[in-house]
Write a protein that holds these residues in place. Structure first.
Motif, PDB file in Angstrom:
ATOM      1  N   ALA A   1      39.094  50.275  37.613  1.00 36.05           N
ATOM      2  CA  ALA A   1      40.376  49.950  38.254  1.00 36.05           C
ATOM      3  C   ALA A   1      41.363  51.099  38.057  1.00 36.05           C
ATOM      4  O   ALA A   1      42.039  51.521  38.996  1.00 36.05           O
TER       5      ALA A   1
ATOM      6  N   LYS B   1      46.220  45.788  40.913  1.00 36.14           N
ATOM      7  CA  LYS B   1      45.555  46.168  39.667  1.00 36.14           C
ATOM      8  C   LYS B   1      44.770  44.985  39.088  1.00 36.14           C
ATOM      9  O   LYS B   1      43.656  45.150  38.580  1.00 36.14           O
ATOM     10  N   ASP B   2      45.362  43.793  39.183  1.00 36.26           N
ATOM     11  CA  ASP B   2      44.703  42.572  38.699  1.00 36.26           C
ATOM     12  C   ASP B   2      43.356  42.370  39.395  1.00 36.26           C
ATOM     13  O   ASP B   2      42.315  42.200  38.743  1.00 36.26           O
ATOM     14  N   VAL B   3      43.375  42.443  40.717  1.00 40.41           N
ATOM     15  CA  VAL B   3      42.142  42.192  41.477  1.00 40.41           C
ATOM     16  C   VAL B   3      41.115  43.295  41.214  1.00 40.41           C
ATOM     17  O   VAL B   3      39.931  43.010  40.987  1.00 40.41           O
TER      18      VAL B   3
ATOM     19  N   THR C   1      40.815  45.110  38.568  1.00 44.20           N
ATOM     20  CA  THR C   1      40.303  44.965  37.203  1.00 44.20           C
ATOM     21  C   THR C   1      39.283  43.837  37.124  1.00 44.20           C
ATOM     22  O   THR C   1      38.228  43.975  36.500  1.00 44.20           O
ATOM     23  N   ARG C   2      39.584  42.699  37.779  1.00 45.41           N
ATOM     24  CA  ARG C   2      38.640  41.574  37.750  1.00 45.41           C
ATOM     25  C   ARG C   2      37.336  41.932  38.433  1.00 45.41           C
ATOM     26  O   ARG C   2      36.259  41.577  37.986  1.00 45.41           O
ATOM     27  N   ARG C   3      37.437  42.648  39.547  1.00 46.18           N
ATOM     28  CA  ARG C   3      36.230  42.945  40.314  1.00 46.18           C
ATOM     29  C   ARG C   3      35.405  44.074  39.736  1.00 46.18           C
ATOM     30  O   ARG C   3      34.186  44.072  39.792  1.00 46.18           O
ATOM     31  N   TYR C   4      36.103  45.105  39.217  1.00 41.14           N
ATOM     32  CA  TYR C   4      35.374  46.325  38.863  1.00 41.14           C
ATOM     33  C   TYR C   4      35.504  46.729  37.395  1.00 41.14           C
ATOM     34  O   TYR C   4      34.912  47.710  36.980  1.00 41.14           O
ATOM     35  N   GLY C   5      36.291  45.986  36.618  1.00 43.18           N
ATOM     36  CA  GLY C   5      36.493  46.351  35.212  1.00 43.18           C
ATOM     37  C   GLY C   5      37.682  47.286  35.078  1.00 43.18           C
ATOM     38  O   GLY C   5      38.080  47.958  36.037  1.00 43.18           O
ATOM     39  N   ALA C   6      38.235  47.324  33.854  1.00 44.54           N
ATOM     40  CA  ALA C   6      39.496  48.044  33.624  1.00 44.54           C
ATOM     41  C   ALA C   6      39.380  49.545  33.900  1.00 44.54           C
ATOM     42  O   ALA C   6      40.273  50.142  34.508  1.00 44.54           O
TER      43      ALA C   6
ATOM     44  N   THR D   1      49.453  43.150  41.281  1.00 44.45           N
ATOM     45  CA  THR D   1      48.459  42.213  41.792  1.00 44.45           C
ATOM     46  C   THR D   1      47.220  42.970  42.262  1.00 44.45           C
ATOM     47  O   THR D   1      46.093  42.519  42.080  1.00 44.45           O
TER      48      THR D   1
END
Ligand SMILES: [Zn+2]
Length: 170
Positions: free
Chosen positions: A50, A38-40, A42-47, A36
């Motif tokens: 992250a 990692k999910d946040v 990735t959404r906020r800062y890109g893969a 979770t």
């Protein structure tokens, strides 16, 4: 509040705090937190960012793990590896094996079976153990004093049955 870098003692006194439940919990709980987060990220800062953040977290964890669990005076490389293997097993992170180690040339290949982060995941298109990459780099930096690039080249998530990491010292 002023910034205070994380240190091992921030984990608290677990034996006093969890007199009945004890120090362990299901791997699913660890993975819930990990994926979770990692999910946040990735959404906020890109893969890519992250992954960098997660690797950096692993690096701090590896450094603290080394200082508090592994470190002792005059630790030879062989003793370092055997102590590390035992600790990785004791903490149920996985089963560590050294495939090859050329410490003079600063090249180590190691595998982790039953890795806490990825064993049993669906097969995807990339290795996912960025936290472990940082964790290993942090441990190796503390032991050797030099920086290491650690890359996961095989992973449960890429269809392999162990995670394999290539570490190259700089
Ligand atoms: Zn993996």
């Amino acid at each position: 509040m002023s910034y205070k870098p994380f240190e091992w003692k921030d984990l608290g006194d677990i034996s006093t705090g969890r007199t009945n439940l004890g120090p362990e919990m299901p791997v699913a709980v660890y993975r819930l937190f990990e994926f979770t987060t990692k999910d946040v990220l990735t959404r906020r800062y890109g893969a890519e960012t992250a992954k960098e953040i997660i690797r950096e977290c692993g690096f701090i964890a590896g450094s603290e793990f080394y200082k508090n669990v592994i470190q002792e005076d005059n630790l030879t490389f062989d003793n370092f590896i055997s102590k590390l293997q035992k600790a990785i097993l004791q903490y149920k992170i996985g089963v560590l094996r050294i495939e090859s180690a050329d410490i003079a040339r600063k090249r180590i290949t190691l595998t982790v079976a039953e890795d806490i982060d990825c064993s049993g995941l669906d097969v995807a298109d990339e290795a996912v153990c960025n936290y472990d990459e940082g964790f290993i780099a942090g441990i190796l930096k503390c032991y050797t004093g030099c920086d290491w690039d650690v890359l996961e080249i095989d992973c449960w998530a890429t269809g392999d049955r162990v995670c394999r990491f290539k570490a190259i010292g700089r």
